[in-house]
Design a protein around this motif. Structure first.
Motif, short mmCIF file in Angstrom:
data_model
loop_
_atom_site.label_atom_id
_atom_site.label_comp_id
_atom_site.label_asym_id
_atom_site.label_seq_id
_atom_site.Cartn_x
_atom_site.Cartn_y
_atom_site.Cartn_z
N VAL A 184 0.82 -1.22 0.00
CA VAL A 184 0.00 0.00 0.00
C VAL A 184 0.85 1.27 0.00
CG1 VAL A 184 -1.94 -1.14 1.13
CG2 VAL A 184 -0.19 -0.01 2.53
N SER A 185 2.17 1.13 0.06
CA SER A 185 3.04 2.28 0.24
C SER A 185 2.91 3.32 -0.86
CB SER A 185 4.50 1.83 0.31
OG SER A 185 4.74 1.07 1.47
N LYS A 186 2.97 2.89 -2.11
CA LYS A 186 3.02 3.83 -3.23
C LYS A 186 1.62 4.28 -3.66
CE LYS A 186 7.42 2.83 -3.13
NZ LYS A 186 8.42 3.68 -2.50
N ALA A 187 0.71 3.33 -3.87
CA ALA A 187 -0.60 3.66 -4.41
C ALA A 187 -1.42 4.53 -3.47
CB ALA A 187 -1.37 2.38 -4.74
N TYR A 188 -1.22 4.37 -2.15
CA TYR A 188 -2.03 5.10 -1.18
C TYR A 188 -1.19 6.08 -0.36
CZ TYR A 188 -5.23 1.39 -2.47
OH TYR A 188 -6.01 0.52 -3.19
N SER A 189 0.01 6.34 -0.83
CA SER A 189 0.92 7.27 -0.14
C SER A 189 1.04 6.91 1.34
CB SER A 189 0.44 8.72 -0.30
OG SER A 189 1.46 9.64 0.01
N MET A 190 1.42 5.66 1.59
CA MET A 190 1.51 5.13 2.96
C MET A 190 2.90 4.56 3.24
SD MET A 190 -2.20 3.19 3.24
CE MET A 190 -1.89 2.63 4.92
N THR A 191 3.94 5.22 2.74
CA THR A 191 5.29 4.67 2.88
C THR A 191 5.68 4.44 4.34
OG1 THR A 191 6.12 6.93 2.68
CG2 THR A 191 6.14 5.59 0.70
N GLY A 192 5.30 5.35 5.22
CA GLY A 192 5.68 5.22 6.62
C GLY A 192 4.87 4.21 7.40
N TRP A 193 3.78 3.73 6.84
CA TRP A 193 2.93 2.76 7.55
C TRP A 193 3.51 1.36 7.50
CZ3 TRP A 193 -1.83 4.37 9.76
CH2 TRP A 193 -2.20 5.69 9.48
N ALA A 214 -7.50 1.07 3.12
CA ALA A 214 -6.96 1.50 1.83
C ALA A 214 -7.46 0.59 0.70
CB ALA A 214 -5.44 1.49 1.87
N LEU A 215 -7.44 -0.72 0.95
CA LEU A 215 -7.82 -1.67 -0.09
C LEU A 215 -9.33 -1.77 -0.30
CD1 LEU A 215 -5.33 -4.57 0.72
CD2 LEU A 215 -5.17 -2.92 -1.14
N THR A 216 -10.09 -1.54 0.75
CA THR A 216 -11.54 -1.75 0.65
C THR A 216 -12.33 -0.45 0.56
OG1 THR A 216 -11.79 -1.79 3.07
CG2 THR A 216 -11.39 -3.90 1.95
N GLY A 217 -11.71 0.68 0.88
CA GLY A 217 -12.41 1.96 0.87
C GLY A 217 -12.43 2.60 -0.50
N PRO A 218 -12.82 3.89 -0.57
CA PRO A 218 -12.86 4.62 -1.85
C PRO A 218 -11.49 4.62 -2.54
CG PRO A 218 -13.92 5.88 -0.10
CD PRO A 218 -13.24 4.73 0.57
N GLN A 219 -11.51 4.51 -3.85
CA GLN A 219 -10.27 4.43 -4.63
C GLN A 219 -10.02 5.67 -5.48
OE1 GLN A 219 -8.16 1.49 -4.31
NE2 GLN A 219 -9.59 1.34 -2.59
N ASP A 220 -10.81 6.71 -5.29
CA ASP A 220 -10.66 7.90 -6.12
C ASP A 220 -9.31 8.58 -5.92
OD1 ASP A 220 -11.91 8.29 -3.56
OD2 ASP A 220 -12.21 10.40 -4.06
N PHE A 221 -8.74 8.47 -4.71
CA PHE A 221 -7.44 9.08 -4.45
C PHE A 221 -6.38 8.52 -5.39
CE2 PHE A 221 -3.28 8.48 -2.45
CZ PHE A 221 -2.91 9.78 -2.17
N VAL A 222 -6.41 7.21 -5.63
CA VAL A 222 -5.40 6.56 -6.45
C VAL A 222 -5.40 7.14 -7.86
CG1 VAL A 222 -4.60 4.36 -7.38
CG2 VAL A 222 -5.60 4.45 -5.10
N GLN A 223 -6.58 7.30 -8.43
CA GLN A 223 -6.67 7.84 -9.78
C GLN A 223 -6.25 9.30 -9.82
OE1 GLN A 223 -7.21 6.33 -12.70
NE2 GLN A 223 -6.73 8.34 -13.56
N MET A 224 -6.64 10.06 -8.80
CA MET A 224 -6.25 11.47 -8.74
C MET A 224 -4.74 11.62 -8.69
SD MET A 224 -4.91 13.90 -6.47
CE MET A 224 -5.25 13.19 -4.84
N MET A 225 -4.09 10.84 -7.81
CA MET A 225 -2.65 10.93 -7.66
C MET A 225 -1.94 10.50 -8.94
SD MET A 225 -0.11 9.28 -4.76
CE MET A 225 -0.38 7.58 -5.31
#
Length: 394
Positions: free
Chosen positions: A238-247, A284-295
């Motif tokens: 999930v690091s790159k697609a959801y901007s979660m590198t530190g998680w 991240a995997l089950t919620g809204p995915q609009d962020f991924v397309q925007m980024m």
């Protein structure tokens, strides 16, 4: 006191990307303005719904150990993701959640590679692949693919590299550092070679799956050749697609026995990933995915801007990428034209000290004479960095 360190320490080198970032930070602390185009992480904040899920998990007391391989609900979310996005079917015993994609590959090497086993790695490559193979007593075997072949290896090159000692073939598409992506025909050609060598395992690193340009559909080697599934491990996170590198959440899926061995390795190193991060990753995997397309769309615009800007600078030749937030520019002429500079490491140092622009030399990724630029930065900073480069290089 002289400390006799284990010999394995001498086999590996520190991450060059982290070294460049550290040098840039040091210059900033000295009051020098530095634009960091070396960082390998999105500059967007983690989406609010994901952060809210982590807060709810903490408030609900989900702060204890979880199963080593990950929570049942996150593994189910990963299984669903694979089925919906990739048309791949896995069970819960075929999935392992780890502390980032890096640990997934480390676990794989420790579980699969024996002394002197050969691991084929196309170059340019992600910097950590070879060192993790060396830590497992394996031997990295590189196949070089330069700009003239779009940084992608051919079936003929793969055939020539495979020997009786080959244990694993690694493919990363879309690629860090080049941003290029193998298409169906190219993957099919590689798969045809691998079908003829049943002793060779395949690791497909799909970490940048969702960051593709021109509405290109993602495809990996199992999509074109499902019969390789019994000796293929798919790595993602999930690091790159959801901007979660530190998680620090990555995951891998593959044959049950291999995943079990990787889980055993993890149980004696880190144990489970953070319980809070797992809850966030599930959202991240089950919620809204609009962020991924925007980024991804934003990165595509920045990509076009940066590639055009680089190609307008004397001595730089940059091939467009198909995804990620990197481009891999040929700087061989710029090196030749720059006094007191003879290689890409010296050139990167020159840019940092003369321009205040931090990049990573291509030799860090196994291909001398290039530089990786991350455009995960603001448009203002990208504009300023390109102006600085042009002012010095012409």
């Amino acid at each position: 006191m002289n400390i006799k360190l284990a010999s394995r320490v001498g086999r590996i080198k520190p991450s060059p990307t982290l070294a460049v970032t550290a040098k840039a930070l040091q210059l900033r602390q000295q009051g020098i303005d530095v634009i960091n185009l070396a960082a390998g992480e999105p500059d967007f904040d983690t989406p609010d719904n994901i952060k809210a899920a982590a807060q709810r998990a903490m408030q609900a007391g989900k702060t204890k150990y979880t199963p080593v391989a990950g929570t049942a609900s996150l593994k189910q979310a990963i299984i669903t993701k694979f089925k919906q996005d990739n048309k791949l079917n896995y069970g819960k015993e075929e999935v392992l959640v780890s502390n980032g994609g890096k640990q997934s590959f480390y676990n794989l090497c420790q579980a699969l590679i024996d002394k002197d086993d050969e691991v084929i790695i196309p170059a340019p490559y992600w910097v950590s692949y070879p060192d993790m193979v060396l830590l497992a007593d394996g031997r990295p075997v590189f196949i070089e693919a330069g700009q003239e072949q779009q940084f992608k290896i051919t079936a003929e090159q793969l055939t020539a590299a495979i020997t009786a000692r080959t244990k694993l073939f690694v493919i990363n598409s879309p690629s860090n550092p080049t941003g290029v992506c193998y298409n169906e025909a190219e993957l099919t050609a590689l798969a045809e070679v691998l079908k003829q060598h049943p002793h060779v395992w395949i690791a497909t690193d799909d970490m940048y799956e969702h960051i593709l340009f021109a509405q290109q559909a993602f495809v990996n080697i199992l999509n074109v050749c499902p019969e390789l599934k019994e000796r293929t491990i798919v790595m993602n996170g999930v690091s790159k697609a959801y901007s979660m590198t530190g998680w620090r959440i990555g995951y891998a899926a593959g044959p049950k026995d291999l995943i079990s061995a990787m889980s055993k390795i993890q149980s004696q190193s880190t144990s489970n990933p953070s319980s809070i991060s797992q809850e966030a990753a599930e959202e991240a995997l089950t919620g809204p995915q609009d962020f991924v397309q925007m980024m991804s769309s934003d990165f595509e615009q920045r990509h076009n801007f940066v590639v055009d800007g680089l190609n307008a600078i004397k001595g730089i030749d940059c091939t467009p990428s198909q995804g990620t937030f990197y481009c891999f520019a040929n700087i061989q002429q710029a090196i030749t034209d720059t006094a007191d500079v003879s290689n890409d490491v010296e050139f990167a140092t020159f840019l940092l000290e003369r321009c205040g622009v931090a990049v990573v030399p291509g030799s860090a990724f196994g291909l001398e004479g290039y530089m990786r630029i991350s455009f995960a930065n603001s448009r203002d900073n990208l504009t300023a960095a390109l102006a600085k480069l042009k002012a010095v290089l012409g």
